[in-house]
Scaffold this active site. Sequence first.
Site, PDB file in Angstrom:
ATOM      1  N   GLU A  79       0.727  -1.002  -0.139  1.00 47.76           N
ATOM      2  CA  GLU A  79       0.447   0.256   0.170  1.00 47.76           C
ATOM      3  C   GLU A  79       0.608   1.286   0.329  1.00 47.76           C
ATOM      4  O   GLU A  79       0.573   2.266   0.821  1.00 47.76           O
ATOM      5  CB  GLU A  79      -1.057  -0.383   1.613  1.00 47.76           C
ATOM      6  CG  GLU A  79      -1.960  -1.392   1.037  1.00 47.76           C
ATOM      7  CD  GLU A  79      -2.581  -1.331   2.654  1.00 47.76           C
ATOM      8  OE1 GLU A  79      -3.982  -1.503   1.566  1.00 47.76           O
ATOM      9  OE2 GLU A  79      -2.213  -0.622   3.193  1.00 47.76           O
TER      10      GLU A  79
HETATM   11  C1  NGO Z   1      -3.350  -5.099   4.712  1.00 51.32           C
HETATM   12  C2  NGO Z   1      -2.987  -3.592   4.964  1.00 51.32           C
HETATM   13  C3  NGO Z   1      -3.010  -3.195   6.506  1.00 51.32           C
HETATM   14  C4  NGO Z   1      -3.859  -3.302   7.368  1.00 51.32           C
HETATM   15  C5  NGO Z   1      -4.376  -4.784   6.833  1.00 51.32           C
HETATM   16  C6  NGO Z   1      -5.912  -4.947   7.261  1.00 51.32           C
HETATM   17  C7  NGO Z   1      -1.354  -5.636   4.611  1.00 51.32           C
HETATM   18  C8  NGO Z   1      -0.022  -6.194   3.654  1.00 51.32           C
HETATM   19  N1  NGO Z   1      -1.703  -3.750   4.667  1.00 51.32           N
HETATM   20  O1  NGO Z   1      -2.850  -6.171   4.478  1.00 51.32           O
HETATM   21  O2  NGO Z   1      -2.498  -2.347   7.121  1.00 51.32           O
HETATM   22  O3  NGO Z   1      -3.541  -3.529   8.915  1.00 51.32           O
HETATM   23  O4  NGO Z   1      -5.291  -5.408   5.740  1.00 51.32           O
HETATM   24  O5  NGO Z   1      -7.021  -6.021   7.640  1.00 51.32           O
END
Ligand code: NGO
Length: 537
Positions: free
Chosen positions: A343
């Site tokens: 992200e």
């Molecule tokens: C995503 C995000 C995290 C969140 C999570 C919540 C990843 C790898 N990045 O997983 O920052 O906390 O979802 O389910």
Amino acid sequence: MRRTSFATTRRLAATGIALLLLAAAGTAAPARAAEPGGPAPLGQVVPAPASVRPGGDPYEITARTAVRVPPGNPEAARIGGYLAGLLRPSTGYRLPVLPGGTDGPGIRLVLDEGEGGSGGEGYRLSVTSRSVTISAREGAGLFHGVQTLRQLLPARAGSTARQPGPWTVAGGVVTDAPRYGYRGAMLDVARHFFTVDQVKRYVDQLALYKYNALHLHLSDDQGWRIAVDAWPRLAAHGGSTQVGGGPGGFYSKDDYREIVRHAASRYVTVVPEIDMPGHTNAALASYARLNCDGVARPLYTGTEVGFSSLCVAKPDTYDFVEDVVGELAALTPGPYLHIGGDEAHSTGPADYAAFMDRVQPVVARHGKTVIGWHQLAGARPAPGALLQYWGYGGTGAAERDRVAAAARAGAGLILSPADRAYLDMKYTKDTPLGLSWAGLVEVRQSYDWDPGGYLAGVPAAAVAGVEAPLWTETISTSAQLEYMAFPRLAGIAELGWSPPATHDWAAYRVRLAAQGPRWDELGITYYRSPQVPWLVT
Ligand code: NGO
């Protein structure tokens, strides 16, 4: 003293109600058939063993039982001591640990070059009326065999208060070894901080199911949780809050060493993660010079993602990476260092790739293998790197293909599909904790898939294993953590350990149900999924 947990209290209350109802109906108490008072059938174990051959007389632990370990082997002696320490409170027996005499009667831990298959995690457990023998090539195998033995004893053996016997183990032979070498669980200590004792408690729970990796998500927008000598404000300032506000916290280097030491005693390797270049607000708040505009960001206690980025163009960024990776690698005996990479919505694709090109060699220079979230496939994963796949049903074909192509080009894969393995997803729409962006993940949904065939176009040999991540935006206590982890944690463990031929929901749910009373004894709070035929107590 018996620990009166929430779960135990609830169970006792439920038992009380049941007895009242029975009394009111004038019925005799039911037989204890449904109560797991007797020996578990050999093979009623999670994760399912590779091979189970029941037969012969059972073994009974008595006041005369000794634990016999090979002489001159401190590791085996320690595992013997651990086993005896687990069983002494409930049985009330002395259970001395005796070096030598491993051909004598009792519980015998035997190190044998010929046992255990690859990786040293396999073991053989053989039960006759005279002895229980756990043999393995290495300590890890003995330890996993001990976990199997625990599950073959009545659930009340896990109690911390003295319980009535008999302590019988069914006769026969279990021969066992893991399917995958990487079987991890992740704990997000950044969104909410968890103390050393809380982490150690979770490690003990992971050990029950033969997990061998604890991935600690040590930094994120909301908190920086590990002391770095060269950059002290990361922990002191960046660690000073968490989601929803509150004091947060961080691990001193000694705290972290204590987690590593405890995990190692349970044959669990710590995998530290510093998430970069996104998810870095806590660092950007701690040092103005990490920001492109030279202005420190405010601390953040919300739950949005994707708004922060390290400054890819600035030399300070790489001083920071060098120091953080160097200090963390020096503290970490395990082979892996996780660099996040998910992200990074505030980092352009070219910058992202350039950043990863500079960071991955730093990890290698400090002697560690890179793990990254699967977005790293969009850059140039270093040779030998592992990608952690966290996609779900909504993940586009192009993204899946990119990961599969990286796997064909030599990257390893850790499978954590969010709609299967994410322990922070709600079970149902009524689950009071957790998130649901990847869907609702009931116990069957979490168990019923195959890591080997999950992503099309991935060679089987590229799959290093599985991991169950627990993100903590909505979770701040051990009871909450356990409620989300149990029972799904056991299912992901089985996917990582057991041969695919044992995969069978109908059989699994029965073996899983037998875990309930064990969790009650250990004070573990869990979700009583209606999909599982829990035993009536
Ligand atoms: C995503 C995000 C995290 C969140 C999570 C919540 C990843 C790898 N990045 O997983 O920052 O906390 O979802 O389910």
